[in-house]
Write an enzyme that holds these catalytic residues in place. Structure first.
Site, PDB file in Angstrom:
ATOM      1  CB  CYS A  89     -71.507  25.657  10.894  1.00  0.00           C
ATOM      2  SG  CYS A  89     -70.244  24.268  10.901  1.00  0.00           S
ATOM      3  CD  GLU A  90     -65.280  29.310  11.376  1.00  0.00           C
ATOM      4  OE1 GLU A  90     -64.572  28.901  12.281  1.00  0.00           O
ATOM      5  OE2 GLU A  90     -65.678  30.824  11.501  1.00  0.00           O
ATOM      6  CG  HIS A  91     -66.263  23.744  10.621  1.00  0.00           C
ATOM      7  ND1 HIS A  91     -65.973  23.528  11.473  1.00  0.00           N
ATOM      8  CD2 HIS A  91     -65.150  25.084  10.237  1.00  0.00           C
ATOM      9  CE1 HIS A  91     -65.336  23.921  12.495  1.00  0.00           C
ATOM     10  NE2 HIS A  91     -64.780  24.749  11.864  1.00  0.00           N
ATOM     11  CG  HIS A  92     -68.603  21.646   5.866  1.00  0.00           C
ATOM     12  ND1 HIS A  92     -68.912  21.160   7.169  1.00  0.00           N
ATOM     13  CD2 HIS A  92     -68.593  20.677   5.466  1.00  0.00           C
ATOM     14  CE1 HIS A  92     -68.058  19.900   7.653  1.00  0.00           C
ATOM     15  NE2 HIS A  92     -67.338  20.044   6.282  1.00  0.00           N
ATOM     16  CD  GLN A 130     -74.095  24.603  20.576  1.00  0.00           C
ATOM     17  OE1 GLN A 130     -74.075  24.825  19.508  1.00  0.00           O
ATOM     18  NE2 GLN A 130     -74.705  24.511  21.860  1.00  0.00           N
TER      19      GLN A 130
END
Length: 209
Positions: A89-92, A130
């Site tokens: 995931c690019e956020h975390h 996703q």
């Protein structure tokens, strides 16, 4: 030093050492001395897709409209179920893992079925969300194969949901991307039913023994 996969392992190792110091760890203690290099190797594996062309595995196609007699018309849907994938995931920068199902309506040409897992791996081996991953897979297949229709269903478990924040260990996320003729509601519903028909039965559900 940067290598063909586009990942600078030496820089990642140095930054990992700094990260360990920043959280109050000792990067020179026995359990951590090799960790920066291990993290660099993992990054090359998990993010190597950034340097690759996702359409590459679809370059070698086979004509279904010409060949040994009798010649054929474009085929009905081709469905490949249960392709395992994992991403970050690019956020975390936490991992996700799940299953992809692909359906497409070929035009004049089809591709070897083993190409689809490679397309997914290339696109998943990048910092991702996703929702975008499914759209990218659908676009790549539709464009590279000139497909009349495409459906991509992704069902994945995300570390940012299961390991932190809400910590919902039983939660998964389903996304659907569709193109062309298979974007029509009736056609897409038929494809979704065929995909669901191939899923294993729930052992906890009732039924015949």
């Amino acid at each position: 030093m940067a290598v063909p996969d586009g990942v600078d392992r030496e820089r990642i190792a140095a930054l990992t050492r700094e990260f360990l110091l920043a959280i109050g760890e000792d990067p020179d203690r026995p359990g951590l001395t090799k960790t920066p290099e291990r993290v660099a190797g993992m990054a090359a594996e998990m993010f190597g897709g950034l340097a690759q062309d996702a359409a590459g595995p679809l370059a070698a196609t086979i004509s279904v409209a010409s060949g040994p007699a009798p010649e054929t018309e474009p085929s009905g849907p081709v469905i490949v179920r249960g392709i395992r994938f994992r991403s970050v995931c690019e956020h975390h920068l936490l991992p996700s893992a799940g299953t992809a199902h692909i359906a497409y309506l070929p035009g004049d040409r089809v591709v070897g079925l083993g190409a689809f897992p490679r397309v997914i791996d290339i696109l998943a081996n990048r910092p991702q969300v996703q929702e975008r991953l499914g759209e990218q897979i659908a676009d790549t297949i539709a464009d590279a194969l000139d497909a009349r229709g495409v459906v991509v269903v992704l069902d994945a478990v995300h570390g940012c949901v299961t390991l932190r924040g809400p910590q919902q260990s039983g939660s998964s996320t389903v996304t659907i991307a569709s193109r062309g003729e298979l974007a029509e509601p009736a056609a897409r519903a038929e494809i979704m039913a065929l995909i669901a028909a191939g899923e294993p039965a729930d052992p906890d559900a009732g039924g015949a023994r």
